[in-house]
Design an enzyme around this catalytic site. Structure first.
Site, mmCIF file in Angstrom:
data_model
loop_
_atom_site.group_PDB
_atom_site.id
_atom_site.type_symbol
_atom_site.label_atom_id
_atom_site.label_comp_id
_atom_site.label_asym_id
_atom_site.label_seq_id
_atom_site.Cartn_x
_atom_site.Cartn_y
_atom_site.Cartn_z
ATOM 1 C CE LYS A 151 -3.998 -2.327 1.867
ATOM 2 N NZ LYS A 151 -5.153 -2.320 2.771
ATOM 3 C CB ALA A 209 -1.162 -7.272 9.497
ATOM 4 C CE LYS A 265 -4.241 2.219 3.072
ATOM 5 N NZ LYS A 265 -3.791 1.472 4.254
ATOM 6 N NE ARG A 308 2.986 -1.151 10.348
ATOM 7 C CZ ARG A 308 3.659 -1.955 9.571
ATOM 8 N NH1 ARG A 308 4.458 -1.454 8.640
ATOM 9 N NH2 ARG A 308 3.547 -3.263 9.686
ATOM 10 C CG ASN A 309 0.403 5.470 7.249
ATOM 11 O OD1 ASN A 309 1.394 5.993 6.765
ATOM 12 N ND2 ASN A 309 0.047 4.218 6.957
#
Length: 331
Positions: free
Chosen positions: A109, A143, A194, A258-259
């Site tokens: 991604k 995940a 995104k 994470r982002n």
């Protein structure tokens, strides 16, 4: 009916581990390329990935580990790339084996830095893989939740819908629902964007903006995403499908993101470098922001959220100032 044949996973992170868990439960054999031999040895000894999703246990007899990408590429028919996008080129530089006849799936991604290409375009232009042999995996799919076997929905995009369906059949289970699409490039671009918007959501969270504003931010983000996709890759798509909007929402709101975590740290006053060091994991959106900004210099799409995140991360504009300007542009 197309047969995916022998399947190999390329990459050793959390999403690679989750996909390996799904695939091997169906096929009972996978190849698995990991760069580090010590990581492979630890995996074999412990029965799980020593660094990511350590609660997911594997039958080691069903896995052919290898740190030689060429051996994996020679032995397997379907190659699923799940490496961080900034490292894709360095991995592929080791590749001497011809892969144009392989079925290549990317679950990355992100975008290929310096090239400013989504992964399928990179494989097509640099490795001469025809579009009918290129596919992507998209959709809202942390995940960690896949590893816990929580219900998730994945979309496999490919110009050849029969091949997309064949891999959907490999992924499908009681907790994985699948669908096909032909919008490979659109899914890949939305997967990059995104992450950018999740950083924006995190920055706003770090600045103590509340849920009311976050919902407005996400509403504007899906419109911005749709404007870009329509401009660069016009297709009869619905931007509110789960592979677009669903992935945006889970990445923008989830504590697994994470982002979003990276953006929250920036909003709280961390520098980019200190946030990256503390996280110890790659926030793809940091690299994606720069790539998308450079791409949009040629496309001229109105993208105020992308511009705001870029100004904060790369121009070092204070988040308080940049987000205030952004809020004034929303309705």
């Amino acid at each position: 009916m197309y047969d995916c044949g022998k399947i190999a996973i390329i990459g050793g992170g959390s999403w690679a581990t989750a996909i390996a868990k799904i695939v091997v439960s169906h096929t009972h054999h996978i190849g698995w390329y990991m760069r580090r031999d010590d990581r492979i040895e630890d995996f074999r000894r412990m029965g799980h990935n020593p660094a990511y999703l350590t609660s997911v246990h594997f039958n080691i007899d069903e896995i052919n580990f290898d740190s030689d990408l060429n051996r994996i590429a020679q032995q397997y028919d379907t190659l699923v790339f799940v490496t961080p996008s900034p490292y894709l080129k360095s991995h592929l530089k080791k590749l001497k084996t011809r892969i144009r006849d392989k079925f290549i799936l990317t679950a990355i991604k992100g975008i290929v830095p310096d090239e400013n290409l989504v992964c399928s375009e990179y494989f097509h232009q640099v490795y001469d893989v025809p579009y009918e042999n290129l596919a992507c995996i998209g959709g809202p799919s942390h995940a960690e939740e896949v590893a816990l076997e929580r219900l998730s929905y994945l979309t496999v995009g490919c110009a050849d819908r029969e091949k997309a369906q064949a891999f959907c059949d490999v992924l499908s289970s009681e907790y994985i629902k699948t669908k096909t699409s032909t919008d490979v490039v659109g899914i890949e671009y939305s997967s990059v964007l995104k992450n950018v918007y999740a950083i924006a959501a995190g920055i706003c969270s770090g600045l103590k903006y509340g849920d009311n504003f976050q919902s407005v931010l996400m509403a504007n983000a899906v419109q911005e995403m749709n404007r870009f996709l329509t401009a660069v890759y016009p297709l009869d798509r619905n931007a509110y499908d789960s592979v677009y909007l669903g992935d945006l929402l889970v990445t923008g709101y989830s504590n697994f993101s994470r982002n979003r975590t990276f953006g929250t740290m920036i909003g709280k006053g961390y520098s980019v470098k200190s946030a990256q060091i503390e996280m110890e994991m790659i926030a793809e959106g940091y690299f994606g922001t720069k790539c998308m900004k450079e791409i949009n210099r040629h496309c001229h799409v109105n993208m105020p959220i992308l511009d705001a995140v870029y100004n904060i991360l790369y121009e070092r504009i204070a988040p308080q100032i940049e987000i205030k300007l952004l809020t004034d542009s929303f309705r």
